[in-house]
Design an enzyme around this catalytic site. Sequence first.
Site, PDB file in Angstrom:
ATOM      1  N   SER A   1      34.217   4.315  17.181  1.00 56.15           N
ATOM      2  CA  SER A   1      35.503   4.977  17.180  1.00 56.15           C
ATOM      3  C   SER A   1      36.573   4.410  18.242  1.00 56.15           C
ATOM      4  O   SER A   1      37.685   4.344  17.732  1.00 56.15           O
ATOM      5  CB  SER A   1      35.501   6.540  17.088  1.00 56.15           C
ATOM      6  OG  SER A   1      34.952   6.764  18.398  1.00 56.15           O
TER       7      SER A   1
ATOM      8  N   HIS B   1      18.777   6.959  21.057  1.00 56.14           N
ATOM      9  CA  HIS B   1      19.991   7.852  21.425  1.00 56.14           C
ATOM     10  C   HIS B   1      19.860   9.109  21.175  1.00 56.14           C
ATOM     11  O   HIS B   1      21.102   9.697  21.119  1.00 56.14           O
ATOM     12  CB  HIS B   1      21.135   6.952  20.777  1.00 56.14           C
ATOM     13  CG  HIS B   1      21.418   5.443  21.080  1.00 56.14           C
ATOM     14  ND1 HIS B   1      21.031   4.581  20.438  1.00 56.14           N
ATOM     15  CD2 HIS B   1      21.934   5.102  22.138  1.00 56.14           C
ATOM     16  CE1 HIS B   1      21.340   3.301  20.706  1.00 56.14           C
ATOM     17  NE2 HIS B   1      21.971   3.651  22.001  1.00 56.14           N
TER      18      HIS B   1
ATOM     19  N   GLY C   1      34.300  11.465  12.608  1.00 60.63           N
ATOM     20  CA  GLY C   1      35.375  10.434  12.829  1.00 60.63           C
ATOM     21  C   GLY C   1      36.607  10.671  11.903  1.00 60.63           C
ATOM     22  O   GLY C   1      37.579  10.685  12.403  1.00 60.63           O
TER      23      GLY C   1
HETATM   24  P1  ADP Z   1      29.144   5.547  17.679  1.00 64.27           P
HETATM   25  O1  ADP Z   1      29.164   5.712  16.233  1.00 64.27           O
HETATM   26  O2  ADP Z   1      29.471   4.389  18.197  1.00 64.27           O
HETATM   27  O3  ADP Z   1      28.511   6.458  18.356  1.00 64.27           O
HETATM   28  P2  ADP Z   1      31.280   7.555  17.724  1.00 64.27           P
HETATM   29  O4  ADP Z   1      30.488   8.441  17.557  1.00 64.27           O
HETATM   30  O5  ADP Z   1      32.468   7.874  18.618  1.00 64.27           O
HETATM   31  O6  ADP Z   1      30.706   5.992  17.669  1.00 64.27           O
HETATM   32  O7  ADP Z   1      32.185   7.663  16.265  1.00 64.27           O
HETATM   33  C1  ADP Z   1      31.527   7.818  15.068  1.00 64.27           C
HETATM   34  C2  ADP Z   1      32.600   7.794  13.928  1.00 64.27           C
HETATM   35  O8  ADP Z   1      33.001   6.627  13.765  1.00 64.27           O
HETATM   36  C3  ADP Z   1      31.912   7.991  12.603  1.00 64.27           C
HETATM   37  O9  ADP Z   1      31.873   9.360  12.392  1.00 64.27           O
HETATM   38  C4  ADP Z   1      33.053   7.444  11.567  1.00 64.27           C
HETATM   39  O10 ADP Z   1      34.138   8.081  11.219  1.00 64.27           O
HETATM   40  C5  ADP Z   1      33.405   6.113  12.468  1.00 64.27           C
HETATM   41  N1  ADP Z   1      32.880   4.784  12.140  1.00 64.27           N
HETATM   42  C6  ADP Z   1      31.874   4.353  12.357  1.00 64.27           C
HETATM   43  N2  ADP Z   1      31.841   3.109  11.882  1.00 64.27           N
HETATM   44  C7  ADP Z   1      32.705   2.780  11.342  1.00 64.27           C
HETATM   45  C8  ADP Z   1      33.215   1.768  10.255  1.00 64.27           C
HETATM   46  N3  ADP Z   1      32.713   0.592  10.012  1.00 64.27           N
HETATM   47  N4  ADP Z   1      34.491   1.909   9.776  1.00 64.27           N
HETATM   48  C9  ADP Z   1      35.276   3.089   9.942  1.00 64.27           C
HETATM   49  N5  ADP Z   1      34.633   3.941  10.600  1.00 64.27           N
HETATM   50  C10 ADP Z   1      33.556   3.906  11.320  1.00 64.27           C
END
Ligand code: ADP
Length: 580
Positions: free
Chosen positions: A440, A217, A553
């Site tokens: 997210s 990715h 996030g």
């Molecule tokens: P992905 O990780 O699937 O690419 P995003 O990039 O949209 O999704 O979101 C990333 C954010 O999601 C991280 O910065 C974090 O804040 C949040 N996140 C990821 N996993 C968790 C979790 N298990 N609990 C809470 N927040 C999480």
Amino acid sequence: MTRLWNDPSAFANEMIDGFVAAHGRYVRRVTGGVVRSTVSPAGQVAVVVGGGSGHYPSFGGLVGQGLAHGATMGNLFASPSTQQIYAVAKASENGGGVFLSYGNYAGDVLNFDAAQTRLRAEGIRCETVTVTDDISSAPADEAHTRRGIAGGLTVFRTAAAAAEAGYSLPDVTRAARLANDRCRSFGVAFTGCTLPGADQPLFRVPEGRMAIGLGIHGEAGLDETDVPTADELAELLVSRLLAERPASADARVVPILNGLGSVKYEEMFIVYRRIAELLEAVGLEIVDPHVGEYCTSFDMAGTSLTLFWLDDELADLWETPVDTPAYRRGSVVRAQQHADAPVAVVARDEVIAPGDEGSRAVAKTVVAAVQAIVETLDANVDELGRMDAIAGDGDHGIGMQRGSHAALAAALAAAGAGAGAGTTLSHAADAWADRAGGSSGALWGVMLRAVAAQLGDQGGPDAAAVATGVAAASREVTDYGKAEVGDKTLVDALVPFSSTLWQEVAAGASLTDAWCAAAAAATRAAAATADLISRVGRARTHGQSSLGTPDPGAHSLALIVTAVGDLLAARTSVAGSAHA
Ligand code: ADP
Ligand code: MG
């Protein structure tokens, strides 16, 4: 560089349309992805694979006889949503239960697990094996936490062959788990990939250098060296993988040299020539070698080697013929084509229960709040992407943007149809989760639904109801995602937001004042995540490199609650001056 598209945000959808138009003999379109267009025997376990788009032939290209029954196809590099996975599983199910398999990424786990729960609640048997083949993503004693890359093909093929052979769901699961235990991969890259419409690659490798331990990715590599010769690369890949040869393995091994997008077949054959020599030199028996593209990362220049260690059962299953758009092995007896239309799985009950007058007025504020969220995310989309690219995959900005825009459309439609505040926000929540995908997206769906449940459709909620909703959101996110304060996730901003809101409301502050104080606390807490090392989610693999950058996030959550606070404050002051 990706050159051809119409609208970058429609890229994944239009790509699936064209893929189905080109391969109707194999696949047909359903909500959330594709399923076989051929009839499978009744009672056969349905193998459903999936993940984000941008990895062709994974995952849609692997649907057909002898391989997957269905593939969920999320947005580019983003996990499919729960709704998409559920819909593809329902359309694939054939009376034998559903077997789910996908690469081990936080967002996929959240969404596939939720879909599994939903299927089981409906009485459909469902089991899952996540693919964890990438040895560079965690040490051997934590192998179950590793991410999945090109080795997924071996797990999918094993499961599908077992289903084809009439195995029951528990036996398909057992065979797939064995395949995953017997599969190891290791990857390198020379350049990153650029998502459609983006002006920058997700990461860069300096000219003349090679990143080692690369994901699929655009997650940055774990190490870097000068570009080696083809033979030296073969030696690196083979030595890393032989060091992790499973203790129980015999001498039979399937090597898969996978191209990630723009490394040429000719180059890979030169590398493979040396790989074969090295494997034979240590007395291994090479079975059915693969050199080609099985799991790509858009136009990334990179390659990975997978070694799949057979035993008698896995070797037998590996003989099963396969015929899919992108992958063929042996020759299948052609099954009949489906004559009936594909099953349409509708997202939710379209009938909207009307809210009372008070709640309909609050629904207008909900719509305005979602509008404010859209505006702040639009303004910050690039910055959020950059933050996520440092230790994650760079999609946080576009994911949040996609989710919030879908939420706004759904909120407008619901409020326009007379919904109260709770129903308006719950429609927004479902649309957000469904369209955003990723970790997210799933988590924002959970948060907004929790608040919606407290808003209800009768009367105007008071400040305590809102604070109760936010507290429920905080609890449900930690239950669902299992992250705690200090893990460097959005939980680090959500928990202080919720607790400050509670305290202020309990001390008698108005909703607006309490909300603004809580938003300030969330903003401080989000900034402070810069000092933390990621322990959860996709960024975990690159924990150290996230030091100095706040969690994307947590940052986006702070932006969102601040924008909603500003909206409430503006409305309060307008209301105040109107009364004056
Ligand atoms: P992905 O990780 O699937 O690419 P995003 O990039 O949209 O999704 O979101 C990333 C954010 O999601 C991280 O910065 C974090 O804040 C949040 N996140 C990821 N996993 C968790 C979790 N298990 N609990 C809470 N927040 C999480
Ligand atoms: Mg991300």
